[in-house]
Design a protein around this motif. Structure first.
Motif, mmCIF file in Angstrom:
data_model
loop_
_atom_site.group_PDB
_atom_site.id
_atom_site.type_symbol
_atom_site.label_atom_id
_atom_site.label_comp_id
_atom_site.label_asym_id
_atom_site.label_seq_id
_atom_site.Cartn_x
_atom_site.Cartn_y
_atom_site.Cartn_z
ATOM 1 N N TYR A 15 0.729 -1.296 -0.007
ATOM 2 C CA TYR A 15 -0.115 -0.028 -0.002
ATOM 3 C C TYR A 15 0.796 1.308 -0.029
ATOM 4 N N LEU A 16 2.151 1.168 -0.200
ATOM 5 C CA LEU A 16 3.272 2.296 0.089
ATOM 6 C C LEU A 16 2.661 3.355 -0.954
ATOM 7 N N PRO A 17 2.393 3.045 -2.215
ATOM 8 C CA PRO A 17 2.013 4.403 -2.874
ATOM 9 C C PRO A 17 0.684 5.078 -2.415
ATOM 10 N N LEU A 18 -0.115 4.523 -1.970
ATOM 11 C CA LEU A 18 -1.273 5.132 -1.233
ATOM 12 C C LEU A 18 -0.793 5.763 -0.035
ATOM 13 N N LEU A 19 -0.189 5.338 0.581
ATOM 14 C CA LEU A 19 0.313 5.824 2.136
ATOM 15 C C LEU A 19 0.913 7.105 1.839
ATOM 16 N N LEU A 20 1.711 7.010 0.800
ATOM 17 C CA LEU A 20 2.608 8.129 0.546
ATOM 18 C C LEU A 20 1.904 9.418 0.078
ATOM 19 N N ASP A 21 0.689 8.741 -0.520
ATOM 20 C CA ASP A 21 -0.210 10.104 -0.924
ATOM 21 C C ASP A 21 -0.822 10.755 -0.051
ATOM 22 N N ALA A 22 -0.876 10.413 1.160
ATOM 23 C CA ALA A 22 -1.238 10.893 2.439
ATOM 24 C C ALA A 22 -0.364 11.800 3.067
ATOM 25 N N ASP A 23 0.795 10.752 3.230
ATOM 26 C CA ASP A 23 2.019 11.411 3.788
ATOM 27 C C ASP A 23 3.292 11.080 2.874
ATOM 28 N N PRO A 24 3.693 12.141 2.500
ATOM 29 C CA PRO A 24 4.793 11.950 1.343
ATOM 30 C C PRO A 24 6.319 11.747 1.887
ATOM 31 N N SER A 25 6.320 11.210 3.077
ATOM 32 C CA SER A 25 7.772 10.823 3.613
ATOM 33 C C SER A 25 7.749 9.242 4.104
#
Length: 148
Positions: A15-25
């Motif tokens: 899910y990292l691409p989706l997680l990074l959409d909300a928190d870019p770090s």
């Protein structure tokens, strides 16, 4: 078919691409991803929205990450997931906190969250590059809370 599922720790990196959409770090996401609980809205077998909730001391929890896939935004999936989490966590926690930029405050207010406090300079102090939403730099983190 719409389903809400718990996401096991071993499956969360997908899910990292989706997680990074909300928190870019990626570094910030790594701090809470394994310590929290993750849930996803799955539509016809494909995840469209995710949330990560971290337990806090004193019977509270914090929504650390909430994101919908770009093509699925505005369809109510984030609200659906949060309503599910409110019910699921009501017996375990007394209150849910969320930290957001100024732009996100209205969304959370519509779901029953109320202003708690502000962490001045949070985004500028904790991220290596400036963060922007709709052309406006994110500087302060605004915390809201909701009784469960």
């Amino acid at each position: 078919m719409i389903d809400i599922q718990a996401v096991e720790p071993a499956a969360r990196r997908a899910y990292l691409p989706l997680l990074l959409d909300a928190d870019p770090s990626e570094e910030m996401v790594a701090r809470y991803l394994t310590r929290g609980e993750m849930y996803a809205v799955v539509v016809d077998g494909a995840p469209v929205c995710e949330a990560v909730v971290l337990p806090l001391p004193g019977g509270r929890c914090e929504l650390k990450n909430l994101a919908c896939a770009p093509g699925c935004r505005g369809q109510g999936y984030a609200s659906l997931l949060l309503e599910y989490l409110f019910l699921a966590f009501a017996g375990r926690f007394t209150e849910m906190l969320v930290g957001t930029s100024e732009k996100g405050m209205g969304f959370y207010a519509r779901l029953g969250f109320a202003y708690s406090h502000t962490a001045p300079g949070f985004f500028t102090d904790n991220y290596p590059a400036p963060l922007y939403e709709d052309g406006v730099q994110c500087v302060d983190m605004h915390y809201l809370r909701r009784a469960l």
